[in-house]
Design a protein around this motif. Structure first.
Motif, mmCIF file in Angstrom:
data_model
loop_
_atom_site.group_PDB
_atom_site.id
_atom_site.type_symbol
_atom_site.label_atom_id
_atom_site.label_comp_id
_atom_site.label_asym_id
_atom_site.label_seq_id
_atom_site.Cartn_x
_atom_site.Cartn_y
_atom_site.Cartn_z
ATOM 1 N N UNK A 37 8.361 21.357 26.863
ATOM 2 C CA UNK A 37 6.835 21.544 27.731
ATOM 3 C C UNK A 37 5.414 22.836 26.203
ATOM 4 N N UNK A 38 6.885 23.750 25.979
ATOM 5 C CA UNK A 38 5.506 23.525 24.823
ATOM 6 C C UNK A 38 5.129 24.032 23.647
ATOM 7 N N UNK A 39 5.858 22.374 23.682
ATOM 8 C CA UNK A 39 6.219 21.878 22.344
ATOM 9 C C UNK A 39 6.402 22.066 20.735
ATOM 10 N N UNK A 40 6.721 23.033 20.804
ATOM 11 C CA UNK A 40 8.034 23.482 20.278
ATOM 12 C C UNK A 40 9.257 23.449 19.665
ATOM 13 N N UNK A 41 9.694 22.688 20.429
ATOM 14 C CA UNK A 41 11.067 21.241 20.373
ATOM 15 C C UNK A 41 11.071 19.386 20.852
ATOM 16 N N UNK A 42 11.659 18.721 20.248
ATOM 17 C CA UNK A 42 11.318 17.306 20.736
ATOM 18 C C UNK A 42 12.498 17.390 20.756
ATOM 19 N N UNK A 43 12.835 16.234 22.525
ATOM 20 C CA UNK A 43 13.864 16.117 22.703
ATOM 21 C C UNK A 43 14.817 14.827 22.398
ATOM 22 N N UNK A 44 15.942 15.186 22.643
ATOM 23 C CA UNK A 44 16.756 14.503 22.123
ATOM 24 C C UNK A 44 16.691 12.791 22.327
ATOM 25 N N UNK A 45 17.517 11.915 21.770
ATOM 26 C CA UNK A 45 17.063 10.586 22.414
ATOM 27 C C UNK A 45 18.295 10.571 24.008
ATOM 28 N N UNK A 46 19.162 11.651 23.714
ATOM 29 C CA UNK A 46 20.034 11.475 25.374
ATOM 30 C C UNK A 46 19.104 12.050 26.150
ATOM 31 N N UNK A 47 18.644 12.770 25.708
ATOM 32 C CA UNK A 47 17.733 13.929 26.647
ATOM 33 C C UNK A 47 16.240 13.244 27.565
#
Length: 141
Positions: A37-47
């Motif tokens: 939500x903060x944009x500090x990490x991107x979700x993996x494909x599985x996520x």
């Protein structure tokens, strides 16, 4: 420009979930949801698959690739949410005098009229909030 974190937060709030509840429901960590939500990490494909399955949306929708169509159609997706925005969305979807032209100025005029008619100034604020979010999504220039 599309903001995945803002979009995820909107989806989460549309289900009246905390970050912790969402994390528990999809087998993720609360800090992971916070970071998305903060944009500090991107979700993996599985996520992304887990999130899309949980919210019953496509991955394209989740990542902002097919968020298009009318403001009213977009707003309709919130009408079953038990919040003021959900009530507003339901009211808009039931209107039989909704304007055909969906320009900001025309819709603002319409909702200002409705606010005066129903003596409910919150309607204009809800419209402005919804419109700003809708326009922040991709494909809605």
């Amino acid at each position: 420009m599309f903001n995945f974190g803002t979009h995820l937060k909107m989806l989460r709030k549309s289900k009246n979930l905390t970050q912790k509840q969402l994390a528990e429901n999809i087998g993720a960590s609360e800090s992971g949801i916070q970071n998305y939500e903060l944009g500090t990490r991107k979700p993996t494909y599985d996520m992304l698959i887990s999130l899309a399955d949980y919210f019953d949306v496509s991955i394209d929708y989740l990542v902002g690739r097919n968020i298009q169509g009318s403001f009213r159609a977009w707003l309709a997706s919130f009408q079953d949410v038990d919040t003021p925005m959900g009530d507003f969305a339901g009211d808009v979807c039931r209107c039989n005098d909704y304007p055909e032209e969906e320009s900001y100025d025309r819709l603002l005029q319409y909702f200002e009229y409705k606010a005066r008619f129903y003596n409910n100034p919150v309607v204009v604020d809800l419209f402005k909030t919804a419109w700003n979010f809708y326009k922040s999504l991709s494909y809605n220039d």
